[in-house]
Design a protein around this motif. Sequence first.
Motif, PDB file in Angstrom:
ATOM      1  N   LEU A 410      52.558  51.139  41.393  1.00 47.35           N
ATOM      2  CA  LEU A 410      53.274  49.877  41.602  1.00 47.35           C
ATOM      3  C   LEU A 410      52.482  48.920  42.489  1.00 47.35           C
ATOM      4  CD1 LEU A 410      55.743  48.065  41.373  1.00 47.35           C
ATOM      5  CD2 LEU A 410      56.837  49.416  43.191  1.00 47.35           C
ATOM      6  N   LEU A 411      51.899  49.406  43.586  1.00 49.91           N
ATOM      7  CA  LEU A 411      51.138  48.521  44.475  1.00 49.91           C
ATOM      8  C   LEU A 411      49.907  47.964  43.775  1.00 49.91           C
ATOM      9  CD1 LEU A 411      51.422  50.502  47.829  1.00 49.91           C
ATOM     10  CD2 LEU A 411      52.505  48.326  47.241  1.00 49.91           C
ATOM     11  N   PHE A 412      49.261  48.768  42.945  1.00 53.63           N
ATOM     12  CA  PHE A 412      48.111  48.290  42.178  1.00 53.63           C
ATOM     13  C   PHE A 412      48.536  47.137  41.270  1.00 53.63           C
ATOM     14  CE2 PHE A 412      44.933  48.268  38.848  1.00 53.63           C
ATOM     15  CZ  PHE A 412      43.748  48.574  39.516  1.00 53.63           C
ATOM     16  N   ALA A 413      49.694  47.283  40.623  1.00 49.72           N
ATOM     17  CA  ALA A 413      50.188  46.231  39.734  1.00 49.72           C
ATOM     18  C   ALA A 413      50.495  44.955  40.511  1.00 49.72           C
ATOM     19  CB  ALA A 413      51.437  46.713  38.998  1.00 49.72           C
ATOM     20  N   LEU A 414      51.132  45.097  41.676  1.00 54.71           N
ATOM     21  CA  LEU A 414      51.508  43.919  42.456  1.00 54.71           C
ATOM     22  C   LEU A 414      50.272  43.202  43.008  1.00 54.71           C
ATOM     23  CD1 LEU A 414      54.588  45.361  44.385  1.00 54.71           C
ATOM     24  CD2 LEU A 414      54.590  43.853  42.381  1.00 54.71           C
ATOM     25  N   ILE A 415      49.292  43.957  43.473  1.00 49.89           N
ATOM     26  CA  ILE A 415      48.056  43.327  43.974  1.00 49.89           C
ATOM     27  C   ILE A 415      47.311  42.656  42.829  1.00 49.89           C
ATOM     28  CG2 ILE A 415      45.807  43.782  45.042  1.00 49.89           C
ATOM     29  CD1 ILE A 415      47.188  46.089  46.570  1.00 49.89           C
ATOM     30  N   GLY A 416      47.317  43.282  41.654  1.00 47.75           N
ATOM     31  CA  GLY A 416      46.623  42.714  40.513  1.00 47.75           C
ATOM     32  C   GLY A 416      47.164  41.370  40.073  1.00 47.75           C
ATOM     33  N   ILE A 417      48.448  41.117  40.352  1.00 42.11           N
ATOM     34  CA  ILE A 417      49.023  39.811  40.000  1.00 42.11           C
ATOM     35  C   ILE A 417      48.263  38.682  40.693  1.00 42.11           C
ATOM     36  CG2 ILE A 417      51.101  38.383  40.204  1.00 42.11           C
ATOM     37  CD1 ILE A 417      52.720  41.009  40.053  1.00 42.11           C
ATOM     38  N   LEU A 418      47.772  38.957  41.898  1.00 47.83           N
ATOM     39  CA  LEU A 418      47.075  37.922  42.671  1.00 47.83           C
ATOM     40  C   LEU A 418      45.822  37.429  41.947  1.00 47.83           C
ATOM     41  CD1 LEU A 418      47.355  39.483  46.248  1.00 47.83           C
ATOM     42  CD2 LEU A 418      48.798  37.712  45.212  1.00 47.83           C
ATOM     43  N   ALA A 419      45.244  38.269  41.110  1.00 46.90           N
ATOM     44  CA  ALA A 419      44.037  37.858  40.384  1.00 46.90           C
ATOM     45  C   ALA A 419      44.335  36.768  39.365  1.00 46.90           C
ATOM     46  CB  ALA A 419      43.413  39.067  39.694  1.00 46.90           C
ATOM     47  N   MET A 489      41.399  41.570  38.032  1.00 45.26           N
ATOM     48  CA  MET A 489      40.610  41.968  39.202  1.00 45.26           C
ATOM     49  C   MET A 489      39.172  42.304  38.810  1.00 45.26           C
ATOM     50  SD  MET A 489      43.244  44.148  41.635  1.00 45.26           S
ATOM     51  CE  MET A 489      43.777  45.301  40.381  1.00 45.26           C
ATOM     52  N   TYR A 490      38.971  42.861  37.629  1.00 45.22           N
ATOM     53  CA  TYR A 490      37.612  43.158  37.177  1.00 45.22           C
ATOM     54  C   TYR A 490      36.815  41.860  37.011  1.00 45.22           C
ATOM     55  CZ  TYR A 490      33.724  44.675  34.281  1.00 45.22           C
ATOM     56  OH  TYR A 490      32.448  44.908  33.774  1.00 45.22           O
ATOM     57  N   GLN A 491      37.424  40.873  36.402  1.00 42.57           N
ATOM     58  CA  GLN A 491      36.727  39.589  36.240  1.00 42.57           C
ATOM     59  C   GLN A 491      36.381  38.981  37.592  1.00 42.57           C
ATOM     60  OE1 GLN A 491      38.747  36.856  33.571  1.00 42.57           O
ATOM     61  NE2 GLN A 491      39.435  38.530  32.250  1.00 42.57           N
ATOM     62  N   LYS A 492      37.321  39.026  38.530  1.00 44.14           N
ATOM     63  CA  LYS A 492      37.050  38.487  39.865  1.00 44.14           C
ATOM     64  C   LYS A 492      35.968  39.311  40.564  1.00 44.14           C
ATOM     65  CE  LYS A 492      40.401  35.379  39.804  1.00 44.14           C
ATOM     66  NZ  LYS A 492      40.121  33.924  39.835  1.00 44.14           N
ATOM     67  N   TYR A 493      35.990  40.614  40.363  1.00 43.66           N
ATOM     68  CA  TYR A 493      35.018  41.485  41.003  1.00 43.66           C
ATOM     69  C   TYR A 493      33.611  41.204  40.507  1.00 43.66           C
ATOM     70  CZ  TYR A 493      32.946  45.869  42.677  1.00 43.66           C
ATOM     71  OH  TYR A 493      32.158  46.801  43.311  1.00 43.66           O
ATOM     72  N   VAL A 494      33.482  41.011  39.210  1.00 45.73           N
ATOM     73  CA  VAL A 494      32.166  40.712  38.637  1.00 45.73           C
ATOM     74  C   VAL A 494      31.685  39.336  39.080  1.00 45.73           C
ATOM     75  CG1 VAL A 494      30.940  40.291  36.475  1.00 45.73           C
ATOM     76  CG2 VAL A 494      32.499  42.243  36.668  1.00 45.73           C
ATOM     77  N   SER A 495      32.611  38.395  39.195  1.00 46.74           N
ATOM     78  CA  SER A 495      32.235  37.031  39.574  1.00 46.74           C
ATOM     79  C   SER A 495      31.870  36.924  41.042  1.00 46.74           C
ATOM     80  CB  SER A 495      33.388  36.066  39.263  1.00 46.74           C
ATOM     81  OG  SER A 495      33.690  36.089  37.886  1.00 46.74           O
ATOM     82  N   GLY A 496      32.356  37.822  41.869  1.00 42.21           N
ATOM     83  CA  GLY A 496      32.065  37.779  43.294  1.00 42.21           C
ATOM     84  C   GLY A 496      33.002  36.831  44.008  1.00 42.21           C
ATOM     85  N   GLY A 497      32.675  36.539  45.248  1.00 46.62           N
ATOM     86  CA  GLY A 497      33.521  35.670  46.042  1.00 46.62           C
ATOM     87  C   GLY A 497      34.622  36.455  46.727  1.00 46.62           C
ATOM     88  N   LEU A 498      35.485  35.729  47.440  1.00 46.56           N
ATOM     89  CA  LEU A 498      36.537  36.363  48.223  1.00 46.56           C
ATOM     90  C   LEU A 498      37.514  37.124  47.325  1.00 46.56           C
ATOM     91  CD1 LEU A 498      37.662  36.717  51.073  1.00 46.56           C
ATOM     92  CD2 LEU A 498      39.043  34.641  50.690  1.00 46.56           C
ATOM     93  N   SER A 499      37.847  36.546  46.181  1.00 45.51           N
ATOM     94  CA  SER A 499      38.807  37.205  45.290  1.00 45.51           C
ATOM     95  C   SER A 499      38.225  38.473  44.662  1.00 45.51           C
ATOM     96  CB  SER A 499      39.254  36.249  44.184  1.00 45.51           C
ATOM     97  OG  SER A 499      38.146  35.801  43.421  1.00 45.51           O
ATOM     98  N   GLY A 500      36.905  38.640  44.742  1.00 44.03           N
ATOM     99  CA  GLY A 500      36.282  39.851  44.224  1.00 44.03           C
ATOM    100  C   GLY A 500      36.647  41.086  45.012  1.00 44.03           C
TER     101      GLY A 500
END
Length: 800
Positions: A410-419, A489-500
Amino acid sequence: MRQDKCTGNLPHDHPDRTAAGMNFPGFFNRYRAECLLFGILFLAAFLNLWNIWNQGISNTYYAAAVKTMLVNPMAGFFNSLDPAGFITVDKPPVGLWVQAAFAAVLGFSGWVLVLPQAIAGIGSVALIYIIVSRPFGKPAGLIAALALALTPIFVAIARNGTMDTQLIFVLLLAIWAVLKATRERSLPWLLASVVLVGIGFNIKMIQAFIVVPAILVVYFLGTTDVSWKKRVLHIGLAVVVLLAVSLSWAVAVDSVPAGERPYIGGSGDNTVLGLIIDYNGLHRLGIGDTGSGPGNSGPSGSANGQAESGQGTGVIPGAGAAGSSFAGPGGSQDSPGTPPQAPSGSLGEGPGGMVPPGQGSSGLQQPGASGISGGAPGGMGSGGGMNSGGSPSIFRVFREGLAGDISWLLLFALIGILAWVRRPATFSLQGLQDAGLTGEKGLTLIVMLLWLIPGLVYFSFTSGFFHDYYIATLAPPIAGLVGIGMDGMYQKYVSGGLSGWLLPIAVLITGLAQVFFLTYNADFAGPLVPVVLVGTLAGAGLLAWIQLKKTDALVHHRRQIIAVALGILFVAPLVWSCTPIMTGNGGNIPTAGPQGSGGVIGGMGGGLNGNMPGGSALTGAGDYRVAGVDDARGFGRNQTRDKNGFTGGQPGVQGIQGLGVGGAVNGTSKLGSFLISHSSNETWILAVPSAQDGANLIIATGKPVMCLGGFTGSDQVLNVTTLQEYIHGDKVRYFETGGMGGGQEGSGNSGIFSWVSTHCTAVPASEWGEATTGAANQTSTNAGNAGAGSGTLYDCLGAA
């Protein structure tokens, strides 16, 4: 057609090159997503289906209603608990109709009754993949499908006689249909969506409406090129269709005079509308105390809601006079009256007024009277949590009980919404469009959020009664958001930056939360705790290191590292999802995890062979009278009947394989043999306090058993005066006291059983039950079903 100039063969990647010419690595690389989906579906099938043939009948309450449908389809239309139509179960019938259809084709057995739920669970895994993968890609769909397949409580309900996976499957179909409606700007698909929800309502009532806000909002936001007036008109029409389909069965049943149908179990006022609004509505929301539904007793003014002998008209509010044309409680019904109010100081009630399974009216765990001891496979009183998680709080779903059922990811799902969060420039339709929330991705995200959030609020803060397994309806949106969030989150992670940093943070927080959940059952978890802890720290640490350093070697293996880090988060849910297989999940209430799941390990089915001593089969419709068929009026007046029962019924339904009632088998056979051999052609072969006491006897014999108090024994259908009329009218002769809700002070029908014990003759237990200790007329037995107290059989032939 392009060919190789030297060989004349098609290129290796040409679409016309068949898979048959490929080796396995080539085939897998080309159809990677499809192969992985097949593997996930196979895993879901294993978890849902393996060993269900040995766990017996997992919910005898609903199974008795299914047996009734096979014996007497007309009684089955009303969802009657017994073939003579005394009282209904406390749910609508569509899910049980599906089970009855399977049983009609494959035969009546425990695994056949579970099969529709197992198939619906597998289908739900496929549907969540289809819904998520279309806008977010196949990897996101695969993660969502795996998350749903490995939700422990979802596995538990798929292996049980409760109908919740049927409901979930229908709701996912409704979500798929409304998303299709937005893509195609199609009113028919919107109407199809709400029709599916209406069908879901007739499986589990108000539980189905959890997706209604999501459906209506998504259609409104997803059709912005249609005028707002037309959209409002479409939504209004959809609401009308939703209500029409949802209430269709309720209106059909309530339009039948009370004297020509069974009493509506759990309603308090003998109407399906009362059942919808109160017991399956306000009662679940913790709003008010209207006094109806199981757990509440009769009107004030008479002890325990029972009219004293010789007083009154013989009619209590919501019930008719004796002599019903359906052999039920009705007749000519007086004014509806006031719904019964619960007396103060009632005993043995669980949350929301329910008597906890496996307890008698005293609230103490008791051995079975007409049944096996509480907790045995196939028993009514085995296992299952109610209102777990402590007092209402935002943290309730993370506490012991609910956490292991649903909250691993559940926490993974809720954090993932932020992406995917993008603040609209203005909170208008145009602003939502600019933020991408009215596109296919945005709408899929919104529909999952609007399914999840109301459910989380309910289970976190409700003071109403709920079984823990109800929370399984949140498994699809959580699983969908896990896949959607991982993609973002994968897209943000690959792109870098704070949201990564969202991905490593999500892995770390989710893994640490799982370690905390495991400590609730540390003895069972054992090595899982260090495995998940070390794996989480290593995975999150490597992801953080890659984000900081971005060396070529680490970046080259980034996908593999992400896959392993994510895989660690599925280890604990996998283990918990296997517990229903290990423990059998044969209880009345489905549970997952080491704390329950049927309350007994194994759940191996013994089964009945359908043959009684002396050659009397305990199956089929049998030779009994059913008012409404025997009489000149009633809905069955045009039916023909022979010694085997209704024409069109199923005389001679063969023995129950895998019933799984353990020590109850011999006792049930002996009791059934006694009742059938001593019957004087009464409508009901036995009257018992509740369905907890009579369900197994209905299953084993196919004969009508009068469960006076419905599910828990606190429905009040008859009083002493009408009871006497039933006895003198040769409708019922034998009574068994004790058990759930009967024969004890404070129970729903204690006045009736007090009269029976005073005016009728006790039958020595050696003649009908498995005697243990005590005097012949006070002997506890294990003869019929689970969850009861000590029982005494009385013969009321000629009672004054």
